[in-house]
Design a protein around this motif. Sequence first.
Motif, PDB file in Angstrom:
ATOM      1  N   LYS A   1      39.021  57.694   5.430  1.00 47.74           N
ATOM      2  CA  LYS A   1      37.878  56.821   5.710  1.00 47.74           C
ATOM      3  C   LYS A   1      37.293  56.391   4.373  1.00 47.74           C
ATOM      4  CE  LYS A   1      37.215  57.959  10.417  1.00 47.74           C
ATOM      5  NZ  LYS A   1      36.481  58.701  11.432  1.00 47.74           N
ATOM      6  N   ASP A   2      35.977  56.609   4.151  1.00 50.41           N
ATOM      7  CA  ASP A   2      35.442  56.127   2.875  1.00 50.41           C
ATOM      8  C   ASP A   2      35.304  57.231   1.842  1.00 50.41           C
ATOM      9  OD1 ASP A   2      35.243  53.548   3.860  1.00 50.41           O
ATOM     10  OD2 ASP A   2      33.356  54.067   4.874  1.00 50.41           O
TER      11      ASP A   2
ATOM     12  N   LEU B   1      42.191  60.033  -0.005  1.00 49.43           N
ATOM     13  CA  LEU B   1      41.240  59.114   0.608  1.00 49.43           C
ATOM     14  C   LEU B   1      41.363  59.138   2.122  1.00 49.43           C
ATOM     15  CD1 LEU B   1      41.621  56.090  -1.838  1.00 49.43           C
ATOM     16  CD2 LEU B   1      39.991  58.004  -1.912  1.00 49.43           C
TER      17      LEU B   1
END
Lengths: 311, 343
Positions: B70-71, B68
């Motif tokens: 950021k998004d 993971l």
Amino acid sequence: MADNRKKLVEVKDLSVTFGSRRHPFKAVDGVSFHIYEGETFGLVGESGSGKTTIGRAIIRIHPTSGGQVLFDGKQINGRISKALDREVTQRIQMIFQDPMSSLNERAKVDYIVSEGLYAPGHHLTQEARQEKVSKALADVGLLPEFASRFPHEFSGGQRQRIGIARALIMEPDFIIADEPISALDVSIRAQVLNLMSDLQKKRNLTYLFIAHDLSVVRFICDRIAVIHKGKIVELAESEELFAHPLHPYTQALLSAIPMPDPKAERNKTLLVYDPGCHGYSETNRPAWRDVVPGHFVLASEEEFARYQKNY
Amino acid sequence: MVLSIQDLNVKFTLRGQTLHAIRGISLDVHQGESLAIVGESGSGKSVLVKCTMGLLDANGYIDSGKILYKDADLAKNRTDKDWQSIRGREIAMVFQDPMTSLNPLKTIGKQIREAVELHQGLKGQAAYQTVLEVLSDVGIDDPQRRYKQYPHEFSGGMRQRVVIAIAVACRPKILICDEPTTALDVTIQAQILELIKKMQQKYDLTTIYITHDLGVVANVADRIAVMYAGDIVEIGTCDEVFYDPRHPYTWALLSSLPQLGVKNEPLYSIQGTPPNLFREVKGDAFAPRNPKALKIDFVRRPPYFSVSPTHKARTWLLDPRAPKVAPPEHIRTLREKGGLGNG
Ligand SMILES: Nc1ncnc2c1ncn2[C@@H]1O[C@H](COP(=O)(O)OP(=O)(O)OP(=O)(O)O)[C@@H](O)[C@H]1O
Ligand SMILES: Nc1ncnc2c1ncn2[C@@H]1O[C@H](COP(=O)(O)OP(=O)(O)OP(=O)(O)O)[C@@H](O)[C@H]1O
Ligand SMILES: [Mg+2]
Ligand SMILES: [Mg+2]
């Protein structure tokens, strides 16, 4: 130290020049040293100072542009006879610095390690050869299964060990080890160093050991030469060098050794070497001088007096 | 937290066989920290970081797990196009050998300039000025002259500084250095480490170092992750791992240091060979090489046990039911003898 020891390798006033005749570049400039039989001789110094070039000149990959290289009393640089060439090819082996680019990518490990055994003069059965390969791989801590894999399928440290196995399998008398352990983790490093000392004891092997890791060099080498920009600036027995570093470059080098100890690292002070600090000129030239027997330093007369006083 | 790796498994296919290179690693990397990854050669350090940039060799793949950032879950990226916005821009990498990352046919200035134009969107005079600034940033004098030179006209240490300059010019959030200084002498090494630290502060970088040099680790790391056979076996702050290590592999690793050696005697080294990752590893992967292994070590894989909120290790020795095993004497020596080697 007793000087009746046999000098296996003698390098006298060696120079190696690269570049064109118009723009020559002296990578190695008048270097002299000798290595006793059964000794481990360390070469340390700046990157780009000519360490690898010296090794490659001894093993005759680079032609020399001046000076002499003697092996077992015979000159081996320049033109030599076929017989001597063959002898030297077997007796001197080099472990190359860059494990990423020094292995033949198309060949399997099996062939890479035993390539030297195919040279004239070695008549081995397939089984005998295979056995030697397995033994050499085991010696450097690799599994025998690895023999059928290709170099790119290995990690950096595994490749470096393949290069070491390749040199050891030839059972040489003299090994030029150029950064042989830089890509290895400390445990395998220890294993390889132990193996090297073991072989030295059993077979009276002689090493030229080139490395940046001074803690290792201090541990394994009998004598150490410090080189800066193609010139040796200091040479002494290991403990002597660490106890009494005289040349400012040696001092800078020793001050920068990384310690595996966070507190020591936080408190360390680096010395910086300024090559301009000597004030050498036509009339004030440095020369090779020994402070105590066996401890040489490149210094002018005035510097030498100071080194002696502060020793 | 800037990067979070969750239960990652990476495998390689090799002539019909499968090699399990990363065996369920979870790792959180914190914003602005400097994390060092150390461990056995072949334990998967390079493979682990290559996953975060989509640089796995063609025969390798992420079998399961998440990365993971950021998004996004980078483990889902497939094509080079998916990676384009990450590589260099967000996460940059400095390799051991600077020659593999520089183009020998282009001038140094041009190579840095390309990075600046692409990642900072600068052009013309502005781009040129930035390149000069970047060169001075990494301590290269006379940048106007150096701009026009080719890689072979630079020394090894200068080339490595250029590679770092290029990596930093892309303004990444994370800088990964895989053996950044092994090819350099200790004085230049010290300069480069200082340089990376300076860049780290100036640009609020997060750095991940991979190195075998525990001296370098002691110098740069805030935290240390110790890897063995595709797994992180111990992780903690720099002081915790050096002064209070808990996993038998970490003990063995520290015991092998040449600083602890006695001249003309063998150095301590770990017996045996690491496990063959083509076969399933049972229990604690280090057990066969650990003379003090417990019975359970051969049967069940240990979970992580916490030593402190920042320090944990995967070893049954930390189970409250385990017998007390003291770390080897070497380790205590290391703690007491600190400062060795400087003469
Ligand atoms: N084939 C070559 N052609 C031209 N110049 C060369 C060649 N090989 C080496 N050099 C130059 O000679 C000098 C010495 O290089 P060498 O590789 O011997 O250094 P080194 O001391 O081994 O450095 P390192 O510690 O980085 O390995 C360097 O300036 C290098 O650029
Ligand atoms: N392309 C590949 N094909 C098959 N196996 C591979 C490949 N690349 C790496 N491996 C294997 O994956 C494992 C992990 O390799 P990796 O390069 O991550 O090790 P490392 O921890 O970086 O070691 P080192 O310290 O020696 O660089 C090793 O066992 C290696 O042999
Ligand atoms: Mg070299
Ligand atoms: Mg690696």
